[in-house]
Design an enzyme around this catalytic site. Sequence first.
Site, PDB file in Angstrom:
ATOM      1  N   HIS A 124       0.831  -1.209   0.000  1.00 25.17           N
ATOM      2  CA  HIS A 124       0.000   0.000   0.000  1.00 25.17           C
ATOM      3  C   HIS A 124       0.867   1.261   0.000  1.00 25.17           C
ATOM      4  CE1 HIS A 124      -3.722   2.219   0.621  1.00 25.17           C
ATOM      5  NE2 HIS A 124      -3.113   2.907   1.575  1.00 25.17           N
ATOM      6  N   GLU A 157      -2.166  -5.727  -4.289  1.00 22.02           N
ATOM      7  CA  GLU A 157      -2.875  -5.343  -3.075  1.00 22.02           C
ATOM      8  C   GLU A 157      -4.263  -5.995  -3.025  1.00 22.02           C
ATOM      9  OE1 GLU A 157      -2.855  -1.066  -0.947  1.00 22.02           O
ATOM     10  OE2 GLU A 157      -4.073  -1.194  -2.755  1.00 22.02           O
ATOM     11  N   ASN A 188      26.340 -23.402  -3.968  1.00 23.81           N
ATOM     12  CA  ASN A 188      27.123 -24.637  -3.981  1.00 23.81           C
ATOM     13  C   ASN A 188      26.585 -25.656  -2.983  1.00 23.81           C
ATOM     14  OD1 ASN A 188      28.918 -24.197  -6.026  1.00 23.81           O
ATOM     15  ND2 ASN A 188      30.739 -24.364  -4.760  1.00 23.81           N
TER      16      ASN A 188
END
Length: 701
Positions: free
Chosen positions: A48, A70, A428
């Site tokens: 918002h 929203e 990794n």
Amino acid sequence: MAVDLTRFQESFFTESAEHVETIESGLLALEQHPKDLDLLNRIFRGAHSIKGNAGMFHFTAIAELTHKMENILDDLRNEKMPVTPHVIDVLLRALDGLKSLLDAAQGGEAADETAIHGLEGELESCQKGATATVHERSSAETVFHGPALQAATWRMVQIEWSPLPELFQRGMDPAQIFKELHELGMVKVLQVRTDGLPALDTLDPERCYLSWTVELETDAPIGQVEEVFAFVRDGSELDIIDRAPKKPEPYKRVGDILVEEGVVTPEQVAESLAKQKPIGEILVEEKKASLQQVDKALQKQQQLKKNEVASIRVDTEKIDKLINLVGELVITQSMITDLSEKFSIDQLPVLQERITQLERNTREIQERVMSIRMMPIGSAFHRFPRLVRDLAGKSGKQIQLVMSGEETELDKTLIEAIGDPLTHLVRNSADHGLELSDDRLAQDKPARGTIRLHAYHDGGNICIAVEDDGRGLNREKIIKKAVEKGIIADGSNMSDEAVYQLIFRPGFSTAESITDVSGRGVGMDVVKRNIEGLGGSVDIQSTMGKGSRITLKLPLTLAIIDGMTVRVGQDNYIIPLIAVTESIRPKPNELQRIVGKGEVVSLRGEWVPVVKLYEAFSLTPDYTDPSQALLVIVEADGRRLAVLVDELTGQQQVVIKSLEQNYRKVEAISGATILGDGQVALILDVPGLAKLARVGHIAAA
């Protein structure tokens, strides 16, 4: 009167980046805790705020995309729709699009409107509960080109279908097929071909003589179109032609093309890349530019980089304490000034007391000023929950990330610099360290693998450990690979620590297959080089079948270091204390001279090369014989060096001043500092010394 808001835009982008971070971490947490209303409200407030601020600056595209996000968040808050992995995926993809819009707006570039409209359509479909397009790729595979977002696009699919004559006898209805196609998009053309119809008197009403041509506009994957014909494919003549515009083949580097064609191996490419020289060095060697011209260009480049706007948020409590200390400093200075005007020898104790107070105030101000640059390392950790989630989805592994010590503070410059090394280590661990769930269960391990990120203080340093409970490092496999590449002749007598350090060699990889995550042997060498460039070190501990732990040890700040002061002739040098292991005065029988390599010293059975600073910097020393002088043993790039000096004069904290900015870059020198007596001391770059010793020519600077 119109108000010019452009001067506030930088604050908008800074705040928006913080809100995006809050939304992303919140969505990842919401997936694990779908009933947490407080968490949902926090995510909603972030979205918002971005929407409202974007509207104020007339960033319409940002406001519209955030508005649609929203709407979904509001439905989740009001329990109109459940929190599902699909909903989280859609919101995360939209968040990636929002990031690209913010980057485009900040850089004054145009965003990819087609991509953004595609995301908005996906958000609307998700909110309406319609069947949203199922993306086979995880969000980790989404590709960005600059600020533009690559997204699925609508295209035409042409279908030629001549069904089996017994179609009706099997209870199949072509109308149902066309209805399912319509649900995937829009049927633009539906043409029936009747050229197979027989004469009316021979027509069998239970046989199908018709065939169809269909043109379907859709954004669904081609596999989804093929599934519509799954039950009528046998015996039918079916051609499905994807009319999508042919995408240009992505740009590839020469090395990648040569690897694909089998000309060279990934290891050979990595080794060649490691030998590449900076462009400035090449131009000087070819006499196309002078050293001074290149140095001037480098200084200009550094200045341009400095001009980039950088900001940091500071707790007001830190500012208040600093102001109080400045006030105490002013009072102490006033007291000393007053005393100096009427000083007599009997007031010497008072002067000494006030100088001590001044020293204390100065030291406290130094500590407070340094603390302003200190930030919680959690700001460097925030990217990893999303990264691990995407890697898990991509690899088919179950992975959980456990983070601790996020409140540990580190210099802002270091936090920015350790992001890439940590990313390499986490990737990794996910790709090579952790096993697939079935393999883990077969070893009596939990199906879900764990990667731990832990930050903690160790003396005057900070340590960051990346740990996993995977397969661990295979000592024999590493030695075999190192022997094959000619790095070592025989590793049977090497310690585990020395063997594990081999994985940091350029181009070194024991991966059996190369993925787009890792396996090319480029990454771990970058980790070590970057960390040592920051004055740190890398340590590895591993147990076969149980996991590995890689620890990065770093100074708290790059501005001040603990150093050992050494003297060579009349000049003083600083050796970073983190690189020093010991100092010795060798016996004559412990020294040997190797032709073409110089002098070496025996240190508990290991021959260590001797680096003579007086030769490196054209000095006149007190001693040239190492058995009469001192050898400071330092460690860099996984190997030891013995630095020949006349005397150890002390140990102290020193403030680093850039030599490159004020003079020029000097090999094996990382900076300079001013000692207590006003003399300038150069700070030695230990990895630089190791590099010079390795190529066998310590030349005058």
